[in-house]
Write a protein that holds these residues in place. Structure first.
Motif, short mmCIF file in Angstrom:
data_model
loop_
_atom_site.label_atom_id
_atom_site.label_comp_id
_atom_site.label_asym_id
_atom_site.label_seq_id
_atom_site.Cartn_x
_atom_site.Cartn_y
_atom_site.Cartn_z
N ALA A 59 0.95 -1.20 0.05
CA ALA A 59 -0.04 -0.10 -0.02
C ALA A 59 0.76 1.35 -0.14
N VAL A 60 0.66 2.17 -0.90
CA VAL A 60 1.37 3.56 -0.89
C VAL A 60 0.53 4.54 -0.71
N ASP A 61 0.77 5.74 -0.62
CA ASP A 61 -0.13 6.98 -0.53
C ASP A 61 0.01 7.62 -2.05
N GLN A 62 -0.91 8.90 -1.86
CA GLN A 62 -0.73 9.48 -3.22
C GLN A 62 0.65 10.02 -3.51
N GLU A 63 1.57 10.12 -2.64
CA GLU A 63 3.02 10.65 -3.07
C GLU A 63 3.90 9.50 -3.26
N GLY A 64 3.43 8.28 -3.50
CA GLY A 64 4.22 6.98 -3.62
C GLY A 64 5.00 6.38 -2.17
N LEU A 94 12.30 7.76 3.14
CA LEU A 94 13.29 8.66 3.60
C LEU A 94 14.06 9.52 2.43
N PHE A 95 14.67 8.84 1.52
CA PHE A 95 15.64 9.63 0.73
C PHE A 95 14.76 9.97 -0.45
N VAL A 96 13.69 9.11 -1.07
CA VAL A 96 12.93 9.73 -2.29
C VAL A 96 12.26 10.73 -2.16
N PRO A 97 12.34 11.86 -2.69
CA PRO A 97 11.57 13.13 -2.41
C PRO A 97 9.99 13.10 -2.71
N PRO A 98 8.94 13.51 -2.38
CA PRO A 98 7.81 13.52 -2.77
C PRO A 98 7.39 14.03 -3.96
N ARG A 99 6.68 13.88 -4.64
CA ARG A 99 6.13 14.43 -6.27
C ARG A 99 5.98 15.54 -6.23
N SER A 100 5.48 16.35 -5.20
CA SER A 100 5.40 17.71 -4.95
C SER A 100 6.59 18.44 -4.85
N ARG A 114 9.79 18.60 -6.87
CA ARG A 114 10.54 18.14 -7.98
C ARG A 114 11.46 18.96 -8.48
N SER A 115 11.75 20.16 -7.83
CA SER A 115 12.78 21.34 -8.26
C SER A 115 14.15 20.67 -7.90
N ALA A 116 15.28 21.19 -8.50
CA ALA A 116 16.55 20.73 -7.97
C ALA A 116 16.79 21.14 -6.63
N ASN A 117 16.25 22.39 -6.25
CA ASN A 117 16.54 22.94 -4.96
C ASN A 117 16.18 22.09 -3.83
N ALA A 118 14.55 21.85 -4.25
CA ALA A 118 13.73 20.92 -3.26
C ALA A 118 14.38 19.67 -3.13
N ILE A 119 14.70 18.91 -4.32
CA ILE A 119 15.35 17.73 -4.16
C ILE A 119 16.47 17.72 -3.20
N ARG A 120 17.33 18.45 -3.61
CA ARG A 120 18.88 18.61 -2.87
C ARG A 120 18.47 18.80 -1.35
N HIS A 121 17.52 19.78 -1.03
CA HIS A 121 17.34 20.03 0.31
C HIS A 121 16.55 18.72 1.28
N HIS A 122 15.77 18.07 0.57
CA HIS A 122 15.11 16.89 0.91
C HIS A 122 16.41 16.00 1.22
N ARG A 123 17.16 15.46 0.12
CA ARG A 123 18.23 14.60 0.48
C ARG A 123 19.17 15.09 1.62
#
Length: 234
Positions: A96-101, A202-208, A210-219
Motif C-alpha cells: 500500500a502506498v499513498d498519493q505521493e508514492g 526517507l530519501f526519495v523526495p515526494p512528487r510535490s 521536484r525542483s532541483a533545490n527542493a530535491i537537494r534540500h530533501h536529500r
C-alpha cells in the motif's frame, strides 16, 4: 515512541562504517560484493558476508528509528500486489502506498484472495490509525470484498489505469530482485522490504518537490535523519 539508540558493542568497526555499508546496500542497486569493493576503495577491508550480517542485525533497528510520515484523513491509499517466485513457489507481496508514492505497509503472503487483502487492510488501519479519503486498486475483486467487511463506507475506485502509483512502486524492488538473483525465503523477503522501503521513504523526495533545490534540500534532511537514526549509544 522513541526508539533506543543502536548498540555496536563487541563490533570491531566503528558505527559510521557499519551504517555506511548498510546504507549503500539498501539504498542503491548494489550487490554485496559491490559494496565490499566500494568499501575497499576507501581502505576498509570487510567481506561481503560481513556486510550481509550487518544488514540483518542493524537494518531493522535503523528502519524502526527512521521518522515515519504522519497519516492524514486526506490520504489516498493505492493498493496492489506483485508476484515473486521463491524456490519455485509463487508468493505475493501486498503493498500500500499513498498519493505521493510513500510506502505505507507491505506484507508477503501465500495467497491472492479476500483473506490476504483483508489482512493488509487490517494492518494498514492499525498502523495508520485512521481511514483514508479514498482507496484505489486494480480490478481484483478481493479488494472490494475485504473493504466491504472492514470499511464499508470508504470510497473505492477500481481501475487499472488509476493505480499506476502502486504499480510503479514495484519497479525498484524488481530491480533489486534481479541483482540479488532472487530471494531465498519469504521471511528474508519480508525483512529486506521492511528496510529497503524505509530508506526509500526517507530519501526519495515526494512528487510535490521536484525542483532541483527542493530535491537537494530533501536529500540533505534525509541524510541528517539517517545519521541520527544510526548514532551509537554512549
Amino acid at each position: 515512541m522513541t526508539q533506543p539508540a543502536v548498540s555496536y558493542k563487541r563490533h570491531r568497526f566503528p558505527a559510521q562504517i557499519i551504517a555506511r555499508a548498510v546504507w549503500l546496500y539498501y539504498r542503491f542497486p548494489l550487490s554485496l560484493r559491490l559494496v565490499e569493493e566500494m568499501l575497499l576503495e576507501r581502505g576498509i577491508t570487510v567481506s561481503y558476508e560481513t556486510v550481509r550480517r550487518w544488514g540483518i542485525k542493524f537494518g531493522p533497528s535503523y528502519a524502526r528509528r527512521l521518522r515515519r510520515k504522519q497519516p492524514s484523513r486526506t490520504d489516498v491509499w493505492h493498493l496492489d500486489e506483485m508476484v515473486i517466485t521463491i524456490a519455485g513457489r509463487k508468493c505475493w507481496l501486498w503493498r500500500a502506498v499513498d498519493q505521493e508514492g510513500y510506502v505505507l505497509d507491505e506484507i508477503v503472503q501465500n495467497r491472492r484472495n479476500t483473506k490476504a487483502a483483508r489482512r493488509l487492510l487490517m494492518r494498514l488501519l492499525k498502523k495508520q490509525g485512521m481511514v483514508p479519503r479514498r482507496m484505489i486498486t486494480d480490478k481484483l475483486r478481493s479488494y472490494a470484498a475485504a473493504k466491504r467487511q472492514i470499511m464499508p463506507t470508504l470510497e473505492h475506485r477500481s481501475h487499472k489505469g488509476l493505480n499506476n502509483r502502486a504499480e510503479n512502486s514495484h519497479l525498484p524492488l524488481r530491480k533489486r530482485e534481479r541483482i540479488k538473483q532472487g530471494f531465498r525465503s519469504q521471511g528474508g523477503l519480508q525483512r529486506f522490504v521492511a528496510i529497503f522501503s524505509a530508506l526509500r521513504n526517507l530519501f526519495v523526495p515526494p512528487r510535490s518537490s521536484r525542483s532541483a533545490n527542493a530535491i537537494r534540500h530533501h536529500r540533505l534532511n534525509a541524510m541528517a535523519q539517517w545519521n541520527i537514526a544510526t548514532i551509537a549509544t554512549a
